[in-house]
Design a protein around this motif. Sequence first.
Motif, mmCIF file in Angstrom:
data_model
loop_
_atom_site.group_PDB
_atom_site.id
_atom_site.type_symbol
_atom_site.label_atom_id
_atom_site.label_comp_id
_atom_site.label_asym_id
_atom_site.label_seq_id
_atom_site.Cartn_x
_atom_site.Cartn_y
_atom_site.Cartn_z
ATOM 1 N N HIS A 1 9.548 -2.600 -47.186
ATOM 2 C CA HIS A 1 10.214 -3.719 -47.851
ATOM 3 C C HIS A 1 11.366 -3.171 -48.685
ATOM 4 C CE1 HIS A 1 10.893 -7.331 -50.207
ATOM 5 N NE2 HIS A 1 10.062 -7.977 -49.386
ATOM 6 N N PRO A 2 12.576 -3.723 -48.503
ATOM 7 C CA PRO A 2 13.714 -3.195 -49.266
ATOM 8 C C PRO A 2 13.619 -3.474 -50.767
ATOM 9 C CG PRO A 2 14.348 -5.153 -48.027
ATOM 10 C CD PRO A 2 12.981 -4.789 -47.566
ATOM 11 N N ARG B 1 13.222 1.166 -56.957
ATOM 12 C CA ARG B 1 14.305 2.099 -56.641
ATOM 13 C C ARG B 1 13.922 3.526 -57.012
ATOM 14 N NH1 ARG B 1 19.216 1.468 -54.933
ATOM 15 N NH2 ARG B 1 20.769 3.116 -55.277
ATOM 16 N N ALA C 1 14.386 -0.661 -44.936
ATOM 17 C CA ALA C 1 14.173 -1.742 -43.971
ATOM 18 C C ALA C 1 14.158 -1.228 -42.540
ATOM 19 C CB ALA C 1 15.265 -2.801 -44.143
ATOM 20 N N LYS D 1 16.027 -9.353 -46.241
ATOM 21 C CA LYS D 1 17.309 -8.774 -45.864
ATOM 22 C C LYS D 1 17.698 -7.737 -46.899
ATOM 23 C CE LYS D 1 22.011 -9.998 -44.500
ATOM 24 N NZ LYS D 1 23.009 -11.102 -44.362
ATOM 25 N N ALA D 2 18.053 -6.561 -46.422
ATOM 26 C CA ALA D 2 18.457 -5.492 -47.316
ATOM 27 C C ALA D 2 19.906 -5.662 -47.732
ATOM 28 C CB ALA D 2 18.252 -4.135 -46.639
ATOM 29 N N ASP D 3 20.230 -5.118 -48.889
ATOM 30 C CA ASP D 3 21.609 -5.170 -49.382
ATOM 31 C C ASP D 3 22.436 -4.150 -48.612
ATOM 32 O OD1 ASP D 3 23.917 -5.505 -50.771
ATOM 33 O OD2 ASP D 3 23.158 -4.727 -52.696
ATOM 34 N N GLN E 1 18.022 0.724 -49.585
ATOM 35 C CA GLN E 1 17.400 -0.478 -49.049
ATOM 36 C C GLN E 1 17.563 -0.558 -47.530
ATOM 37 O OE1 GLN E 1 18.393 -4.144 -50.961
ATOM 38 N NE2 GLN E 1 17.971 -3.379 -53.047
ATOM 39 N N VAL E 2 18.735 -0.187 -47.040
ATOM 40 C CA VAL E 2 18.973 -0.221 -45.589
ATOM 41 C C VAL E 2 18.043 0.765 -44.886
ATOM 42 C CG1 VAL E 2 20.682 0.223 -43.782
ATOM 43 C CG2 VAL E 2 21.351 -0.985 -45.875
ATOM 44 N N ASP F 1 23.620 -1.017 -50.386
ATOM 45 C CA ASP F 1 22.627 -0.088 -50.928
ATOM 46 C C ASP F 1 22.030 0.700 -49.767
ATOM 47 O OD1 ASP F 1 20.664 1.288 -52.271
ATOM 48 O OD2 ASP F 1 19.879 -0.450 -53.354
#
Length: 287
Positions: A187-188, A192, A182, A170-172, A178-179, A175
């Motif tokens: 992979h989130p 970075r 995903a 699950k992505a944050d 990350q979204v 952020d």
Amino acid sequence: MVHARYPASAADYGYDASYAYDDVVPGERVGPPLPSRARRFVRLLLLLLVILGGGWFLLQHEEDVPRWTSAAMNVVAQLTAAMSSSAPAASAPPQAEQRLAPPPFVPVAARATPPAVEQAPPVAPIAFPPAAREPETPAPPPPSAIEASASPTAPVAAKDNSPEPLEHVKADPSDPLQVRAASVGLHPGLSRVLLEGLTAADFSNAAYAVQTALAQTPDSAVFTWPKKPASRQAVFKVHFVAGAASGCRRYVVTVIKDRWATTARPMEKCGLSSPGQSIVSARRPRQ
């Protein structure tokens, strides 16, 4: 005519008569003659020649130097042993004679008779009780008896060999990187720094690589996109790993960016048909 002979005086030899016999005359040398510079140079030259010749000789006979050294040491040891053996041995100081006084004479009649030793009565042997026998273990029944005693209607517990599901990724939501990762199938949890270096074209290529691999690439193959990347463009390699449940595919994405490869953790996608039968929904990006 006879001429008389007189002894020569100091004045006849150029000496001043005011000086005595033991006095030092000006100009007279005191001590041995000083060595000339030519002699010093010759001596130094001879010493240098001896040193250079000895060094050259040792270099030419380097293998024989240990043998010569051991032979010289043996000669020195033999000479030392011969000198030590020829020297008179020091006489040991005479030890004082120790005279022991003889024991006093005692007549046989006056000698004490040793007391008689009393014999202990014989000890009766101890009787131990017989050891208890261990209970005999009954022999296991034959297999036919076990099969007959088993109930044919008893349910048999089947072993669950189904693979464990992959942990949900699950992505944050706070952020956006990350979204976005995903949403395209990455992979989130990727680095970075790597996510910040991906451009919009890179994210589009990642979505196409993941969806095409899930739909058309078998488990034993690797799908790489883009085939001919441009300068500073990311390359995505998708390969599959075992452990996915039926109807699911577990894949791993390797991102190559700026000649640096980063492998993400595995992700899983379910609800897919066999490779080659599903339709790719992602639009093929331009290379």
